[in-house]
Design a protein around this motif. Structure first.
Motif, PDB file in Angstrom:
ATOM      1  N   MET A  35       5.389 -15.649  11.870  1.00 29.80           N
ATOM      2  CA  MET A  35       4.176 -15.230  11.688  1.00 29.80           C
ATOM      3  C   MET A  35       4.181 -13.857  10.838  1.00 29.80           C
ATOM      4  O   MET A  35       5.122 -13.044  11.081  1.00 29.80           O
ATOM      5  CB  MET A  35       3.238 -14.984  13.095  1.00 29.80           C
ATOM      6  N   GLN A  36       3.486 -13.766  10.002  1.00 29.97           N
ATOM      7  CA  GLN A  36       3.537 -12.504   9.159  1.00 29.97           C
ATOM      8  C   GLN A  36       1.965 -12.139   8.697  1.00 29.97           C
ATOM      9  O   GLN A  36       1.199 -13.016   8.321  1.00 29.97           O
ATOM     10  CB  GLN A  36       4.307 -12.505   7.940  1.00 29.97           C
ATOM     11  N   PHE A  37       1.692 -10.960   8.648  1.00 31.67           N
ATOM     12  CA  PHE A  37       0.534 -10.185   8.113  1.00 31.67           C
ATOM     13  C   PHE A  37       0.769  -9.028   7.380  1.00 31.67           C
ATOM     14  O   PHE A  37       1.713  -8.245   7.672  1.00 31.67           O
ATOM     15  CB  PHE A  37      -0.293  -9.681   9.374  1.00 31.67           C
ATOM     16  N   GLN A  38       0.014  -8.751   6.298  1.00 26.39           N
ATOM     17  CA  GLN A  38       0.341  -7.713   5.216  1.00 26.39           C
ATOM     18  C   GLN A  38      -0.832  -7.251   4.483  1.00 26.39           C
ATOM     19  O   GLN A  38      -1.583  -8.295   4.248  1.00 26.39           O
ATOM     20  CB  GLN A  38       1.578  -8.062   4.487  1.00 26.39           C
ATOM     21  N   THR A  39      -1.222  -5.999   4.466  1.00 26.95           N
ATOM     22  CA  THR A  39      -2.334  -5.620   3.721  1.00 26.95           C
ATOM     23  C   THR A  39      -1.803  -4.592   2.593  1.00 26.95           C
ATOM     24  O   THR A  39      -2.473  -3.511   2.182  1.00 26.95           O
ATOM     25  CB  THR A  39      -3.125  -4.813   4.883  1.00 26.95           C
ATOM     26  N   TYR A  40      -0.543  -4.671   2.269  1.00 30.04           N
ATOM     27  CA  TYR A  40      -0.179  -3.560   1.048  1.00 30.04           C
ATOM     28  C   TYR A  40      -1.170  -3.901  -0.162  1.00 30.04           C
ATOM     29  O   TYR A  40      -1.401  -5.084  -0.334  1.00 30.04           O
ATOM     30  CB  TYR A  40       1.531  -3.988   0.785  1.00 30.04           C
ATOM     31  N   PRO A  41      -0.982  -3.041  -1.182  1.00 25.98           N
ATOM     32  CA  PRO A  41      -1.878  -3.236  -2.167  1.00 25.98           C
ATOM     33  C   PRO A  41      -1.226  -4.519  -3.030  1.00 25.98           C
ATOM     34  O   PRO A  41      -0.003  -4.876  -2.912  1.00 25.98           O
ATOM     35  CB  PRO A  41      -1.514  -2.110  -3.333  1.00 25.98           C
ATOM     36  N   GLU A  42      -2.123  -5.278  -3.607  1.00 26.60           N
ATOM     37  CA  GLU A  42      -1.437  -6.760  -4.236  1.00 26.60           C
ATOM     38  C   GLU A  42      -0.765  -6.371  -5.379  1.00 26.60           C
ATOM     39  O   GLU A  42       0.303  -7.083  -5.414  1.00 26.60           O
ATOM     40  CB  GLU A  42      -3.018  -7.275  -4.742  1.00 26.60           C
ATOM     41  N   ALA A  43      -0.980  -5.275  -6.016  1.00 26.55           N
ATOM     42  CA  ALA A  43       0.040  -5.018  -7.162  1.00 26.55           C
ATOM     43  C   ALA A  43       1.668  -4.806  -6.508  1.00 26.55           C
ATOM     44  O   ALA A  43       2.478  -5.185  -7.418  1.00 26.55           O
ATOM     45  CB  ALA A  43      -0.419  -3.624  -7.999  1.00 26.55           C
ATOM     46  N   TRP A  44       1.677  -4.200  -5.551  1.00 30.18           N
ATOM     47  CA  TRP A  44       3.311  -3.771  -4.877  1.00 30.18           C
ATOM     48  C   TRP A  44       3.534  -5.036  -4.358  1.00 30.18           C
ATOM     49  O   TRP A  44       4.814  -5.350  -4.581  1.00 30.18           O
ATOM     50  CB  TRP A  44       2.919  -2.775  -3.808  1.00 30.18           C
ATOM     51  N   SER A  45       2.878  -5.967  -3.790  1.00 26.13           N
ATOM     52  CA  SER A  45       3.340  -7.187  -3.066  1.00 26.13           C
ATOM     53  C   SER A  45       3.879  -8.394  -4.283  1.00 26.13           C
ATOM     54  O   SER A  45       4.937  -8.880  -4.215  1.00 26.13           O
ATOM     55  CB  SER A  45       2.133  -7.814  -2.238  1.00 26.13           C
ATOM     56  N   ASP A  46       3.081  -8.219  -5.495  1.00 26.47           N
ATOM     57  CA  ASP A  46       3.438  -8.973  -6.647  1.00 26.47           C
ATOM     58  C   ASP A  46       4.732  -8.389  -7.223  1.00 26.47           C
ATOM     59  O   ASP A  46       5.471  -9.285  -7.558  1.00 26.47           O
ATOM     60  CB  ASP A  46       2.360  -8.974  -7.441  1.00 26.47           C
ATOM     61  N   HIS A  47       4.909  -7.091  -7.418  1.00 28.37           N
ATOM     62  CA  HIS A  47       6.025  -6.504  -7.876  1.00 28.37           C
ATOM     63  C   HIS A  47       7.238  -6.945  -6.824  1.00 28.37           C
ATOM     64  O   HIS A  47       8.468  -7.069  -7.164  1.00 28.37           O
ATOM     65  CB  HIS A  47       5.924  -5.034  -8.128  1.00 28.37           C
ATOM     66  N   TYR A  48       7.118  -6.860  -5.504  1.00 28.90           N
ATOM     67  CA  TYR A  48       8.278  -6.840  -4.709  1.00 28.90           C
ATOM     68  C   TYR A  48       8.573  -7.972  -4.684  1.00 28.90           C
ATOM     69  O   TYR A  48       9.912  -8.506  -4.728  1.00 28.90           O
ATOM     70  CB  TYR A  48       7.456  -6.346  -2.990  1.00 28.90           C
ATOM     71  N   THR A  49       7.692  -9.199  -4.844  1.00 25.18           N
ATOM     72  CA  THR A  49       8.251 -10.520  -4.603  1.00 25.18           C
ATOM     73  C   THR A  49       9.059 -10.806  -6.071  1.00 25.18           C
ATOM     74  O   THR A  49       9.871 -11.617  -5.976  1.00 25.18           O
ATOM     75  CB  THR A  49       7.017 -11.298  -4.512  1.00 25.18           C
ATOM     76  N   ARG A  50       8.354 -10.292  -7.093  1.00 30.08           N
ATOM     77  CA  ARG A  50       9.015 -10.730  -8.396  1.00 30.08           C
ATOM     78  C   ARG A  50      10.606 -10.430  -8.606  1.00 30.08           C
ATOM     79  O   ARG A  50      11.287 -10.798  -9.155  1.00 30.08           O
ATOM     80  CB  ARG A  50       8.000 -10.144  -9.697  1.00 30.08           C
TER      81      ARG A  50
END
Length: 203
Positions: A35-50
């Protein structure tokens, strides 16, 4: 209070303590949290994943090597890809990581602040909430025979009426079995319950 209500209560409190974002990965097994939950800024989440940072993230590496809590500024692990430096560009200037549980089912959570380091009392409160989330989401050791039969019927494609007839019970009794299985597996839907039962190797 139901498990979902208690989870939501803990997450609301974590949002208050870490309004600039967090990530909580509960019971990481086979490289993925149950199970996971996250509220990081979307721009950072996208960059992190890419960039595929999950496999190189020093907060994750620290979490698997140590139980406890640490500010990012106190990390001694190498960060060859400068992930924490990249995070600062997205406003994640200060952070703390909390790790809890056996390495075979470790919970790792990170929290960020744009303005300042987290105080000791905040870190202690965050740690308590992470430990509570870990405890209340502990996967079950097993399911009852009735719960397993109900989930197997749905996994095989049976509709409620057909499954109830196959098991020799009423539709309402069958639905009650599904509900109890969902609750035991902390799943919101039957499909999610089936997936979790497979992940836990219960089905």
């Amino acid at each position: 209070m139901s498990i979902h209500a208690e989870i939501n209560k803990c997450l609301r409190e974590l949002s208050r303590l870490s309004p600039d974002g967090y990530f909580v990965g509960l019971h990481i097994r086979f490289a993925a949290p149950i199970m996971q939950f996250q509220t990081y800024p979307e721009a950072w989440s996208d960059h992190y994943t890419r960039q595929g940072y999950a496999l190189r993230d020093p907060t994750i590496a620290w979490g698997f090597s140590t139980e406890g809590a640490s500010r990012w500024s106190e990390f001694t692990l190498p960060d060859p890809f400068n992930i924490l430096g990249e995070a600062r560009k997205f406003g994640l200037a200060f952070g703390v990581t909390v790790s809890w549980g056996p390495v075979s089912s470790r919970t790792i959570a990170s929290f960020t602040s744009r303005e300042r380091e987290f105080r000791d009392d905040e870190i202690e409160k965050i740690s308590q909430l992470v430990r509570r989330l870990h405890d209340i989401t502990q996967p079950p050791e097993g399911l009852t025979k009735a719960q397993l039969e109900a989930l197997r019927c749905i996994a095989a494609g049976d509709r409620h009426a057909a499954a109830a007839a196959k098991l020799g019970i009423t539709q309402s009794a069958f639905k009650a079995r599904l509900l109890s299985a969902r609750e035991r597996l902390m799943a919101r839907t039957t499909a999610e319950a089936i997936q979790r039962a497979k992940e836990y190797r219960l089905l």
